[in-house]
Design a protein around this motif. Structure first.
Motif, PDB file in Angstrom:
ATOM      1  N   VAL A 392       0.830  -1.209   0.000  1.00  0.00           N
ATOM      2  CA  VAL A 392       0.000   0.000   0.000  1.00  0.00           C
ATOM      3  C   VAL A 392       0.866   1.261   0.000  1.00  0.00           C
ATOM      4  CG1 VAL A 392      -0.231   0.089   2.530  1.00  0.00           C
ATOM      5  CG2 VAL A 392      -1.994   1.106   1.090  1.00  0.00           C
ATOM      6  N   LYS A 393       0.447   2.243  -0.805  1.00  0.00           N
ATOM      7  CA  LYS A 393       1.210   3.492  -0.947  1.00  0.00           C
ATOM      8  C   LYS A 393       0.558   4.667  -0.215  1.00  0.00           C
ATOM      9  CE  LYS A 393       3.120   2.308  -5.504  1.00  0.00           C
ATOM     10  NZ  LYS A 393       2.526   0.954  -5.575  1.00  0.00           N
ATOM     11  N   THR A 394      -0.757   4.648  -0.134  1.00  0.00           N
ATOM     12  CA  THR A 394      -1.485   5.765   0.489  1.00  0.00           C
ATOM     13  C   THR A 394      -2.493   5.234   1.494  1.00  0.00           C
ATOM     14  OG1 THR A 394      -1.275   7.153  -1.495  1.00  0.00           O
ATOM     15  CG2 THR A 394      -3.023   7.726   0.067  1.00  0.00           C
ATOM     16  N   ILE A 395      -2.505   5.854   2.681  1.00  0.00           N
ATOM     17  CA  ILE A 395      -3.499   5.524   3.708  1.00  0.00           C
ATOM     18  C   ILE A 395      -4.253   6.795   4.087  1.00  0.00           C
ATOM     19  CG2 ILE A 395      -3.876   4.732   6.070  1.00  0.00           C
ATOM     20  CD1 ILE A 395      -1.476   2.959   5.842  1.00  0.00           C
ATOM     21  N   ASN A 396      -5.565   6.725   4.031  1.00  0.00           N
ATOM     22  CA  ASN A 396      -6.418   7.795   4.540  1.00  0.00           C
ATOM     23  C   ASN A 396      -7.072   7.306   5.832  1.00  0.00           C
ATOM     24  OD1 ASN A 396      -5.759   9.211   2.269  1.00  0.00           O
ATOM     25  ND2 ASN A 396      -7.853   9.522   1.563  1.00  0.00           N
ATOM     26  N   ILE A 397      -6.997   8.128   6.866  1.00  0.00           N
ATOM     27  CA  ILE A 397      -7.602   7.803   8.153  1.00  0.00           C
ATOM     28  C   ILE A 397      -8.692   8.825   8.436  1.00  0.00           C
ATOM     29  CG2 ILE A 397      -7.210   7.609  10.634  1.00  0.00           C
ATOM     30  CD1 ILE A 397      -4.263   6.868   9.886  1.00  0.00           C
ATOM     31  N   LEU A 420       4.868   2.794   1.864  1.00  0.00           N
ATOM     32  CA  LEU A 420       3.979   3.889   2.228  1.00  0.00           C
ATOM     33  C   LEU A 420       4.591   5.243   1.900  1.00  0.00           C
ATOM     34  CD1 LEU A 420       1.211   4.306   3.518  1.00  0.00           C
ATOM     35  CD2 LEU A 420       2.333   4.439   5.747  1.00  0.00           C
ATOM     36  N   LYS A 421       3.833   6.067   1.133  1.00  0.00           N
ATOM     37  CA  LYS A 421       4.307   7.386   0.710  1.00  0.00           C
ATOM     38  C   LYS A 421       3.461   8.527   1.274  1.00  0.00           C
ATOM     39  CE  LYS A 421       7.548   5.654  -1.854  1.00  0.00           C
ATOM     40  NZ  LYS A 421       8.946   5.766  -1.383  1.00  0.00           N
ATOM     41  N   ASN A 422       2.187   8.262   1.553  1.00  0.00           N
ATOM     42  CA  ASN A 422       1.296   9.330   2.018  1.00  0.00           C
ATOM     43  C   ASN A 422       0.324   8.808   3.069  1.00  0.00           C
ATOM     44  OD1 ASN A 422       1.760  11.764   0.082  1.00  0.00           O
ATOM     45  ND2 ASN A 422       1.550   9.997  -1.292  1.00  0.00           N
ATOM     46  N   ILE A 423       0.167   9.589   4.146  1.00  0.00           N
ATOM     47  CA  ILE A 423      -0.897   9.348   5.126  1.00  0.00           C
ATOM     48  C   ILE A 423      -1.669  10.652   5.296  1.00  0.00           C
ATOM     49  CG2 ILE A 423      -1.502   8.807   7.507  1.00  0.00           C
ATOM     50  CD1 ILE A 423       0.847   7.014   7.727  1.00  0.00           C
ATOM     51  N   GLU A 450       5.073  16.116  13.012  1.00  0.00           N
ATOM     52  CA  GLU A 450       6.283  16.737  12.467  1.00  0.00           C
ATOM     53  C   GLU A 450       7.472  15.792  12.610  1.00  0.00           C
ATOM     54  OE1 GLU A 450       6.432  20.374  14.669  1.00  0.00           O
ATOM     55  OE2 GLU A 450       5.448  21.520  13.067  1.00  0.00           O
ATOM     56  N   GLU A 451       7.545  15.102  13.740  1.00  0.00           N
ATOM     57  CA  GLU A 451       8.614  14.121  13.937  1.00  0.00           C
ATOM     58  C   GLU A 451       8.491  12.967  12.947  1.00  0.00           C
ATOM     59  OE1 GLU A 451       8.845  12.731  17.920  1.00  0.00           O
ATOM     60  OE2 GLU A 451       9.210  14.725  18.789  1.00  0.00           O
ATOM     61  N   PHE A 452       7.257  12.533  12.710  1.00  0.00           N
ATOM     62  CA  PHE A 452       7.049  11.461  11.731  1.00  0.00           C
ATOM     63  C   PHE A 452       7.591  11.869  10.364  1.00  0.00           C
ATOM     64  CE2 PHE A 452       2.999   9.907  14.138  1.00  0.00           C
ATOM     65  CZ  PHE A 452       3.805   9.313  15.097  1.00  0.00           C
ATOM     66  N   ASN A 453       7.302  13.112   9.967  1.00  0.00           N
ATOM     67  CA  ASN A 453       7.756  13.580   8.651  1.00  0.00           C
ATOM     68  C   ASN A 453       9.276  13.682   8.565  1.00  0.00           C
ATOM     69  OD1 ASN A 453       5.383  14.017   6.962  1.00  0.00           O
ATOM     70  ND2 ASN A 453       4.760  15.537   8.473  1.00  0.00           N
ATOM     71  N   GLU A 454       9.905  13.916   9.700  1.00  0.00           N
ATOM     72  CA  GLU A 454      11.369  13.980   9.703  1.00  0.00           C
ATOM     73  C   GLU A 454      12.000  12.592   9.704  1.00  0.00           C
ATOM     74  OE1 GLU A 454      12.350  16.252  13.143  1.00  0.00           O
ATOM     75  OE2 GLU A 454      11.594  18.165  12.325  1.00  0.00           O
ATOM     76  N   MET A 455      11.355  11.639  10.374  1.00  0.00           N
ATOM     77  CA  MET A 455      11.946  10.312  10.559  1.00  0.00           C
ATOM     78  C   MET A 455      11.664   9.367   9.392  1.00  0.00           C
ATOM     79  SD  MET A 455      10.912   9.768  14.573  1.00  0.00           S
ATOM     80  CE  MET A 455      11.291   8.019  14.505  1.00  0.00           C
ATOM     81  N   TYR A 456      10.538   9.549   8.715  1.00  0.00           N
ATOM     82  CA  TYR A 456      10.125   8.592   7.687  1.00  0.00           C
ATOM     83  C   TYR A 456      10.031   9.271   6.320  1.00  0.00           C
ATOM     84  CZ  TYR A 456       8.669   5.946  11.838  1.00  0.00           C
ATOM     85  OH  TYR A 456       8.637   5.294  13.044  1.00  0.00           O
ATOM     86  N   SER A 457      10.193   8.484   5.283  1.00  0.00           N
ATOM     87  CA  SER A 457      10.057   8.995   3.906  1.00  0.00           C
ATOM     88  C   SER A 457       8.601   8.911   3.469  1.00  0.00           C
ATOM     89  CB  SER A 457      10.940   8.186   2.963  1.00  0.00           C
ATOM     90  OG  SER A 457      10.567   6.819   2.998  1.00  0.00           O
ATOM     91  N   CYS A 458       7.740   9.458   4.277  1.00  0.00           N
ATOM     92  CA  CYS A 458       6.298   9.425   4.042  1.00  0.00           C
ATOM     93  C   CYS A 458       5.732  10.780   4.428  1.00  0.00           C
ATOM     94  CB  CYS A 458       5.647   8.318   4.868  1.00  0.00           C
ATOM     95  SG  CYS A 458       3.844   8.237   4.711  1.00  0.00           S
ATOM     96  N   ASN A 459       4.875  11.297   3.586  1.00  0.00           N
ATOM     97  CA  ASN A 459       4.248  12.596   3.844  1.00  0.00           C
ATOM     98  C   ASN A 459       2.990  12.388   4.693  1.00  0.00           C
ATOM     99  OD1 ASN A 459       3.505  15.309   3.737  1.00  0.00           O
ATOM    100  ND2 ASN A 459       2.456  15.072   1.777  1.00  0.00           N
ATOM    101  N   VAL A 460       3.025  12.861   5.939  1.00  0.00           N
ATOM    102  CA  VAL A 460       1.893  12.723   6.856  1.00  0.00           C
ATOM    103  C   VAL A 460       1.229  14.086   7.024  1.00  0.00           C
ATOM    104  CG1 VAL A 460       1.139  11.929   9.129  1.00  0.00           C
ATOM    105  CG2 VAL A 460       3.173  10.920   8.065  1.00  0.00           C
ATOM    106  N   ARG A 461      -0.067  14.143   6.754  1.00  0.00           N
ATOM    107  CA  ARG A 461      -0.792  15.419   6.826  1.00  0.00           C
ATOM    108  C   ARG A 461      -2.057  15.269   7.654  1.00  0.00           C
ATOM    109  NH1 ARG A 461      -2.336  17.415   1.200  1.00  0.00           N
ATOM    110  NH2 ARG A 461      -2.908  19.277   2.397  1.00  0.00           N
ATOM    111  N   VAL A 462      -2.402  16.345   8.375  1.00  0.00           N
ATOM    112  CA  VAL A 462      -3.660  16.414   9.111  1.00  0.00           C
ATOM    113  C   VAL A 462      -4.594  17.348   8.350  1.00  0.00           C
ATOM    114  CG1 VAL A 462      -4.791  17.063  11.267  1.00  0.00           C
ATOM    115  CG2 VAL A 462      -2.527  16.029  11.319  1.00  0.00           C
ATOM    116  N   LEU A 463      -5.806  16.893   8.106  1.00  0.00           N
ATOM    117  CA  LEU A 463      -6.770  17.675   7.334  1.00  0.00           C
ATOM    118  C   LEU A 463      -8.060  17.806   8.129  1.00  0.00           C
ATOM    119  CD1 LEU A 463      -6.192  15.830   3.953  1.00  0.00           C
ATOM    120  CD2 LEU A 463      -5.259  18.054   4.580  1.00  0.00           C
ATOM    121  N   MET A 464      -8.773  18.890   7.893  1.00  0.00           N
ATOM    122  CA  MET A 464     -10.058  19.090   8.557  1.00  0.00           C
ATOM    123  C   MET A 464     -11.047  19.702   7.579  1.00  0.00           C
ATOM    124  SD  MET A 464      -9.693  22.456  10.959  1.00  0.00           S
ATOM    125  CE  MET A 464      -8.695  21.600  12.143  1.00  0.00           C
ATOM    126  N   SER A 465     -12.311  19.538   7.888  1.00  0.00           N
ATOM    127  CA  SER A 465     -13.362  20.082   7.031  1.00  0.00           C
ATOM    128  C   SER A 465     -13.457  21.591   7.189  1.00  0.00           C
ATOM    129  CB  SER A 465     -14.711  19.452   7.389  1.00  0.00           C
ATOM    130  OG  SER A 465     -15.131  19.884   8.670  1.00  0.00           O
TER     131      SER A 465
END
Length: 487
Positions: A392-397, A420-423, A450-465
C-alpha cells in the motif's frame, strides 16, 4: 424586445424542462406565445411541497390539497395523448393513493419511460397493476416512507424494457420470491432494494443482465438469519450488499465484478459467540456456520475496490487462512468500530498483493489477542509481519480523535508498511474528541506528526473540514490552527 419569446417552440419547451411543472406553468402569464406551452414538456415534476411553498401551515388549509390534485389533473388533461418521457411525483399523506395511481395510469397509456415516485402514505401503498405490464417503462424509482407491499407477484408481470429498479422504503415486502421477480425484467441492469425482507430462508438472486446490485435486506421472516443466499450474476460490475449473515453462500458467480461493499450484520450476542472457542458452542448454533462467508469472499475476489464494514470484518475472523487472495484489489476501505475486532486484518492485508490505497474509518477497535500484527495493541514477537508484505502506498484515516492510541497506530503503520508514501488524517468533527478545541493537545499531536515527517520517507498530513475550521475561527483560534497545520 423579448428575445426568448422569439425562439422556436421546441427550444422554449427545452428551457422549461429544467423547471418544476409549477414553475413552468407560471410562464403561461407572460404572453399568448407562452400560454399552455408548458403542457408540451415531455418531463413532468409535481412536488406538493413546492406547490404549497412558502406558507407554513398551508397544507392544513381547507381545500389546498384538493387544489394540488386539480392542478396535476389539469396539466395532464392539457397534454392530451402527447408522448411523455418522465413523471416525478412527490407528495405526502393527504393526497389520495387512488388519485396518484390514476395519474400513473394516464402516463403509462402515453408511453412513459421513467417514473420517480416519492410518497408518504399512512397505509400500505400498492402500485397500480397496469404498471407491471408496461411495454415502455425503462426506469422505476419508488420511495415510500411508510413501507409497502409493492409487487403483485409474477403472474401477469412483464416489463420488457425495464433497466433500472429502485425501491427505497421503511420496509419492503414482495408477493413472491426474488427468484420469481427477476425473470419478469429480462433486460434489468440495475436493482436497488432497501430494507427488504426475504420471503424464504433460501434465496437465489439470478440474472445475466444485471450490472449493479444494491440490496439492504433484513434477513428472512422474523429477522432470522437466512439458511442460504446465492448470487448467479456473471456480468455484475457493482455489488452493495447488507444483510444478516447467512448460514451458507452456495453459489456466488461474479467473475466480472469491479467494486463491492459488504455490510453483514450480527447481533452483540452473536459477536460474543463468534469470539468464543468452538467447543463452547452447541452443535446447532448458527454462528458455527458463519465461516461459510468465505464462499461469499471467494465469489467477489476479482474486485478492484472493496469496502468492508465492521461487523463483516469481525465475521471474517472465522475464515482464518482460507481467506482468498484478492489479486486485482487496488483500493480497500475498512469501517471500524470500538466494539468490533480486527482479527481478520492480518490475513486480509497479506492477501492483497497489489493494494495501493487503504482507507480506515476509525482506528479504534475492540482489542483481542487475535488482532495479530496489523495493530500494536498487544505486543507480539512477529510485530508488523502482515504489513511488511503489503504494498500500500497511500493511507487515509477518517474520524481521527487525537488519542495516543491512534498516534501509536499511525507510527506502527509508518514502521512496517514498506511502500507507504502518504498518510492523510481527517479529523473527526462530530462528537467529543481528545482534540476538541484544546490547543495544547493540538500542539502535541502536530509535534508528533512533524517528527514522523522527519523520521520517515512518508508525507503525513492532518486535514479538517471547512466546517471545523470555521468553528475554530469563530473561537478566535483560526490563525493559530493554520500555523499548526502548515508542515
Amino acid at each position: 424586445m423579448d428575445h426568448l419569446s422569439s425562439l422556436p417552440d421546441d427550444l422554449r419547451v427545452h428551457v422549461l424542462s429544467f423547471l418544476t411543472t409549477k414553475e413552468a406553468a407560471l410562464t403561461s402569464v407572460l404572453s399568448k406565445k407562452w400560454r399552455n406551452l408548458f403542457a408540451l414538456i415531455p418531463s413532468l415534476d409535481f412536488d406538493d411541497s413546492v406547490f404549497l411553498h412558502p406558507e407554513e401551515g398551508k397544507r392544513e388549509r381547507h381545500g389546498i390539497l384538493h387544489s394540488f390534485m386539480e392542478f396535476v389533473d389539469r396539466v395532464l388533461a392539457l397534454q392530451g395523448d402527447s408522448p411523455i418521457k418522465k413523471l416525478s411525483i412527490k407528495c405526502k399523506t393527504g393526497v389520495s393513493p387512488h388519485v396518484v395511481n390514476r395519474w400513473i395510469c394516464k402516463v403509462l397509456d402515453r408511453g412513459v419511460s421513467e417514473l420517480n415516485l416519492c410518497l408518504d402514505f399512512e397505509d400500505v401503498y400498492y402500485l397500480p397493476r397496469e404498471l407491471f405490464v408496461s411495454s415502455t417503462l425503462v426506469k422505476l424509482i419508488l420511495k415510500n416512507d411508510s413501507g409497502g407491499n409493492w409487487w403483485i407477484g409474477s403472474d401477469g408481470t412483464f416489463l420488457p424494457m425495464l433497466k433500472c429498479l429502485d425501491i427505497d422504503s421503511e420496509w419492503i415486502l414482495c408477493a413472491g420470491k426474488i427468484e420469481m421477480l427477476l425473470p419478469c425484467f429480462p433486460v434489468l441492469e440495475e436493482i436497488r432494494m432497501s430494507q427488504m425482507e426475504w420471503i424464504d430462508s433460501d434465496v437465489t438472486v439470478s440474472s445475466a443482465s444485471l450490472r449493479k446490485i444494491c440490496i439492504s435486506a433484513t434477513g428472512s421472516r422474523s429477522l432470522q438469519n437466512p439458511k442460504s443466499v446465492s448470487f448467479d450474476t456473471p456480468n455484475l460490475l457493482s455489488f452493495t450488499y447488507s444483510d444478516l449473515v447467512a448460514e451458507d453462500y452456495p453459489l456466488v458467480n461474479m467473475e466480472t465484478l469491479f467494486e463491492a461493499i459488504i455490510a453483514l450484520v450480527v447481533s452483540p450476542e452473536q459477536i460474543k459467540r463468534v469470539r468464543a472457542p468452538d467447543n463452547d458452542l452447541l452443535g446447532h448454533d448458527v454462528v458455527l456456520r458463519f465461516g461459510n462467508v468465505v464462499k461469499l469472499m471467494n465469489g467477489i475476489q476479482n474486485v478492484e475496490r472493496l469496502q468492508l464494514h465492521s461487523d463483516t470484518l469481525e465475521v471474517l475472523s472465522l475464515c482464518g487462512e482460507s481467506m482468498p487472495v484478492f489479486n486485482n484489489l487496488k483500493k480497500l476501505l475498512i469501517t471500524s468500530d470500538k466494539d468490533r475486532g480486527w482479527q481478520a486484518m492480518p490475513v486480509l492485508l497479506r492477501n492483497c498483493p497489489h493494494l495501493e490505497f487503504l482507507l480506515i474509518e476509525g482506528l479504534v477497535h475492540h482489542v483481542t489477542d487475535k488482532c495479530g500484527d496489523a495493530c500494536d495493541c498487544i505486543y507480539r514477537k512477529d510485530k508488523g509481519r502482515s504489513l511488511r508484505s503489503c504494498p500500500v502506498k497511500t493511507i487515509n484515516i477518517e474520524g481521527f480523535r487525537g488519542t495516543m492510541k491512534e498516534m501509536n497506530m499511525i507510527e506502527h503503520f509508518l514502521d512496517y508498511f514498506p511502500c507507504l508514501k502518504n498518510i492523510k488524517i481527517y479529523i473527526e468533527e462530530n462528537g467529543d474528541t481528545e482534540l476538541g478545541f484544546d490547543l495544547e493537545v493540538w500542539e502535541l499531536v502536530v509535534g508528533m506528526i512533524e517528527e514522523f515527517n522527519e523520521m520517515y520517507s512518508c508525507n503525513v498530513r492532518v486535514l479538517m473540514s471547512d466546517n471545523l475550521r470555521k468553528k475554530w475561527t469563530i473561537l478566535g483560534q483560526g490563525s493559530v490552527l493554520s500555523s499548526l497545520l502548515e508542515f
